[in-house]
Design a protein around this motif. Structure first.
Motif, PDB file in Angstrom:
ATOM      1  N   PHE A 118       0.827  -1.210   0.000  1.00 15.12           N
ATOM      2  CA  PHE A 118       0.000   0.000   0.000  1.00 15.12           C
ATOM      3  C   PHE A 118       0.857   1.253   0.000  1.00 15.12           C
ATOM      4  CE2 PHE A 118      -1.746   3.479   2.546  1.00 15.12           C
ATOM      5  CZ  PHE A 118      -2.907   3.774   1.844  1.00 15.12           C
ATOM      6  N   TRP A 119       1.868   1.290   0.910  1.00 11.83           N
ATOM      7  CA  TRP A 119       2.708   2.482   1.003  1.00 11.83           C
ATOM      8  C   TRP A 119       3.647   2.589  -0.192  1.00 11.83           C
ATOM      9  CZ3 TRP A 119       1.502   6.470   3.585  1.00 11.83           C
ATOM     10  CH2 TRP A 119       0.779   6.362   4.774  1.00 11.83           C
ATOM     11  N   GLU A 165       3.020   1.768  -3.247  1.00 12.14           N
ATOM     12  CA  GLU A 165       2.234   2.356  -4.328  1.00 12.14           C
ATOM     13  C   GLU A 165       1.935   3.814  -4.059  1.00 12.14           C
ATOM     14  OE1 GLU A 165      -1.188  -0.114  -4.637  1.00 12.14           O
ATOM     15  OE2 GLU A 165      -0.028  -1.921  -5.164  1.00 12.14           O
ATOM     16  N   LYS A 166       1.695   4.155  -2.809  1.00 17.19           N
ATOM     17  CA  LYS A 166       1.388   5.548  -2.463  1.00 17.19           C
ATOM     18  C   LYS A 166       2.593   6.451  -2.688  1.00 17.19           C
ATOM     19  CE  LYS A 166      -0.252   8.536   1.292  1.00 17.19           C
ATOM     20  NZ  LYS A 166      -1.152   9.289   0.395  1.00 17.19           N
ATOM     21  N   TYR A 167       3.793   5.982  -2.304  1.00 20.05           N
ATOM     22  CA  TYR A 167       4.994   6.790  -2.533  1.00 20.05           C
ATOM     23  C   TYR A 167       5.204   7.064  -4.016  1.00 20.05           C
ATOM     24  CZ  TYR A 167       6.133   5.426   2.263  1.00 20.05           C
ATOM     25  OH  TYR A 167       6.102   5.214   3.613  1.00 20.05           O
ATOM     26  N   GLU A 168       4.906   6.062  -4.846  1.00 13.56           N
ATOM     27  CA  GLU A 168       5.054   6.230  -6.290  1.00 13.56           C
ATOM     28  C   GLU A 168       3.987   7.179  -6.826  1.00 13.56           C
ATOM     29  OE1 GLU A 168       6.498   6.013 -10.052  1.00 13.56           O
ATOM     30  OE2 GLU A 168       7.427   5.151  -8.265  1.00 13.56           O
ATOM     31  N   ARG A 169       2.772   6.966  -6.423  1.00  8.05           N
ATOM     32  CA  ARG A 169       1.657   7.761  -6.919  1.00  8.05           C
ATOM     33  C   ARG A 169       1.764   9.225  -6.490  1.00  8.05           C
ATOM     34  NH1 ARG A 169      -1.868   4.969  -4.655  1.00  8.05           N
ATOM     35  NH2 ARG A 169      -2.347   6.284  -2.855  1.00  8.05           N
ATOM     36  N   ASP A 170       2.226   9.458  -5.272  1.00  7.15           N
ATOM     37  CA  ASP A 170       2.255  10.822  -4.721  1.00  7.15           C
ATOM     38  C   ASP A 170       3.650  11.425  -4.689  1.00  7.15           C
ATOM     39  OD1 ASP A 170      -0.455  10.571  -4.317  1.00  7.15           O
ATOM     40  OD2 ASP A 170      -0.288  10.038  -2.201  1.00  7.15           O
ATOM     41  N   TYR A 196       4.996  14.791  -2.560  1.00  2.36           N
ATOM     42  CA  TYR A 196       5.993  14.791  -1.489  1.00  2.36           C
ATOM     43  C   TYR A 196       7.114  15.790  -1.773  1.00  2.36           C
ATOM     44  CZ  TYR A 196       3.915  10.643   0.668  1.00  2.36           C
ATOM     45  OH  TYR A 196       3.069   9.771   1.299  1.00  2.36           O
ATOM     46  N   GLY A 241       8.750  11.379   2.966  1.00  2.00           N
ATOM     47  CA  GLY A 241       8.066  10.778   1.829  1.00  2.00           C
ATOM     48  C   GLY A 241       8.857  10.767   0.536  1.00  2.00           C
ATOM     49  N   HIS A 255       3.908   8.398   7.592  1.00  2.00           N
ATOM     50  CA  HIS A 255       3.932   7.151   6.835  1.00  2.00           C
ATOM     51  C   HIS A 255       5.096   6.244   7.184  1.00  2.00           C
ATOM     52  CE1 HIS A 255       6.995   9.279   4.546  1.00  2.00           C
ATOM     53  NE2 HIS A 255       6.163  10.288   4.603  1.00  2.00           N
ATOM     54  N   ARG A 296      -9.869  -0.179   6.746  1.00  2.00           N
ATOM     55  CA  ARG A 296      -8.568  -0.362   6.120  1.00  2.00           C
ATOM     56  C   ARG A 296      -8.409  -1.830   5.729  1.00  2.00           C
ATOM     57  NH1 ARG A 296      -7.534   3.801   9.882  1.00  2.00           N
ATOM     58  NH2 ARG A 296      -6.608   5.647   8.904  1.00  2.00           N
TER      59      ARG A 296
END
Length: 553
Positions: A26-27, A29-34, A38, A209, A338, A489
């Motif tokens: 989950f994280w 993918e989030k680091y890549e997406r956002d 960041y 991030g 995160h 979640r």
């Protein structure tokens, strides 16, 4: 390893290749997406004060910028940030023209606000070099020199080939790529590994991030060669960096290289120190062995305080209003949440909702013995409950969270209310912790848990612990209640209800995303009192579950 040397502590990086605990998918993918977000937050926070101007460029690579008479070199700075490379270059070589791109719109805005920015010499633009075609902005095969200074490391390894294919299209036949970035084995990598901030092999996320990859010579060489480049120079540089205020001496390492698209003669250093040649062209390849860098050469771009887990900017004071009463809650800043191992250092949305509901419905806690499970450091529900409750016990299993909880309660509550709040350590299912609390309060009329159902393995111990503490049901008496409020979640409602039944709880009411699915008890908490809360919460996908213990036979 750390060795005491006088007053200073010598910190060495480890040569081991062992991996730490990886972040969850989950994280990742989030680091890549956002990623862009960041970096935008990073530049909003630091403006142009974080990185130093790179004046070492002239010493290291000055001869590449010396143009022939009448020739005007065209340079591209990939990942220009706020201009720490381009402005020092322009001051030394005013005849060059520089294209400068960055992922972050805020960084490009800061470049354009610089006193030395001129469109006659600089073309600054926003670009995601993993997705945006550089040739749409820059003429193909027109760049003489391309600088990549601590930028490729911020790209996920899977997308690095896209970057190299992109820059190759706009690099001239004799163009050079001047490269400097993080090296595998650097102290920062070891620290990130130990703090559980590893995304994949040699790829990590920092506390804010942003991400960093740590290169080996072999990986970097193969990466460029497999994408149409030749290596002219490559080597690992090492420097001891001293932080006098922290009394630390640290070994830092980075990799430096020069690449071109033309064939080259490789002058390789054999194991016995003898040279061996491989004819592929007419350009000399130089492999640089580990070298000690001068003080002015160091450009590791790391916040040393944050590196050692002692950042004083990681916490922020969050101001909230609860039924007109102000609270100032010290909690972990959003940009650090995160990577924090303790979820208790944060102020969760569910706690904001629950504390308002308790404030607008004081009868829930009036004269009651109240237990909060997984209170964390904020403690807003326990603080609101203390206004009318007989006694409140605020619990958490994380010692650091409990210390911050004490600080928040002390700074927000009147002494008469603070005296009614007991702070206790409680690992769910731990008999020692449970018995220690029962020495003060044997049972509770109201048990509260906000965002405590995110871990599948902890759901049954949660209900088991609640069952240990909840009072028996009596005829004609309302309650007792176990109230859970959460954002869904990894644990779905069905799993929560299954764990509740297993530990002899029954659901008496449920409120899901603003809709009461039960007998209306929870919905009545909102009526005429806190419509503004309800409207806000509908956007947050929050749920409330109201349980009672099954009557013991």
């Amino acid at each position: 390893m750390a060795l005491e040397e006088g007053k200073k502590i010598q910190i060495y990086s480890s040569n081991t290749s062992s991996s730490g605990r990886l972040v969850t998918p989950f994280w990742k993918e989030k680091y890549e997406r956002d990623a862009k977000k960041y970096w935008d937050v990073f530049y909003r926070r630091h403006q142009d004060k974080f990185f130093k101007d790179r004046h070492y460029l002239d010493k290291e690579w000055g001869h590449y910028f010396e143009a022939e008479d009448g020739e005007k070199l065209v340079v591209l700075e990939v990942g220009c940030g706020v201009g720490n490379t381009i402005f020092p270059l322009l001051s030394l070589y005013p005849s060059i023209f520089i294209h400068a791109c960055d992922f972050s719109p805020r960084a490009i805005d800061l470049v354009k606000q610089h006193k030395d920015y001129s469109e006659n010499h600089i073309n600054a633009f926003v670009c995601d070099i993993t997705a945006d075609d550089l040739s749409n902005v820059i003429e193909p095969s027109s760049i003489d020199i391309l600088t990549m200074i601590f930028v490729l490391s911020a790209v996920s390894p899977e997308k690095m080939i896209l970057v190299l294919q992109n820059i190759r299209r706009i690099l001239s036949q004799n163009g050079r790529v001047l490269f400097r970035d993080y090296a595998s084995g650097d102290l920062a990598q070891e620290r990130l590994t130990s703090k559980g901030q590893q995304i994949s092999e040699n790829f990590y996320v920092r506390g804010d991030g942003t991400r960093a990859y740590y290169f080996s010579e072999e990986f970097l060489t193969n990466l460029f060669e497999e994408n149409g480049f030749q290596v002219l120079e490559i080597g690992i540089h090492n420097k001891q960096v001293e932080n006098r205020s922290l009394e630390l001496v640290m070994n830092r390492s980075w990799i430096q290289a020069v690449f071109t698209t033309r064939p080259a003669i490789y002058n390789l250093v054999g194991e016995n120190g003898n040279n061996k040649e491989e004819n592929t062209g007419d350009i000399q390849f130089s492999k640089v062995s580990l070298v000690e860098a001068d003080d002015n050469d160091v450009d590791i771009s790391e916040d040393i305080d944050n590196l050692f887990g002692i950042s004083y900017t990681a916490y922020e004071v969050i101001k909230i209003q609860v039924k007109g009463n102000p609270f100032k809650i010290k909690a972990l800043s959003r940009e650090y949440q995160h990577t924090c191992k303790s979820t208790g250092l944060m102020l969760w949305e569910s706690a904001r909702l629950m504390c308002n509901l308790l404030a607008y419905n004081s009868s829930i806690c009036t004269g009651k013995r109240v237990l909060e499970l997984g209170t964390g450091s904020a403690g807003v529900c326990s603080m609101v409950a203390s206004d009318t409750a007989e006694i409140v016990v605020a619990t958490d299993g994380d010692v650091e969270s409990l210390e911050l909880l004490k600080e928040n309660i002390s700074s927000n509550l009147h002494p008469k209310n603070a005296d009614k709040v007991l702070i206790r350590k409680l690992f769910w299912g731990d008999k020692g912790d449970i018995n220690a609390i029962k020495e003060n309060v044997s049972s509770f009329d109201v048990i509260i848990g906000t965002d405590v159902t995110y871990n599948p393995e902890a759901t049954i111990p949660l209900f088991e612990t609640a069952r240990e503490f909840i009072a028996d049901r009596e005829n004609g008496r309302q309650g007792p209640y176990f109230i859970l409020c959460h954002i869904q979640r990894r644990v779905d409602e069905a799993s929560i209800l299954s764990a509740a039944r297993l530990k002899s709880f029954e659901l008496v009411d449920g409120w899901f995303n603003g809709v009461d699915a039960g007998n209306g008890i929870i919905d009545s908490w909102f009526l005429g009192r806190a419509d503004f809360i309800k409207s806000d919460v509908q956007n947050a996908s929050l749920s409330i579950l109201l349980f009672q213990p099954v009557v013991r036979e």
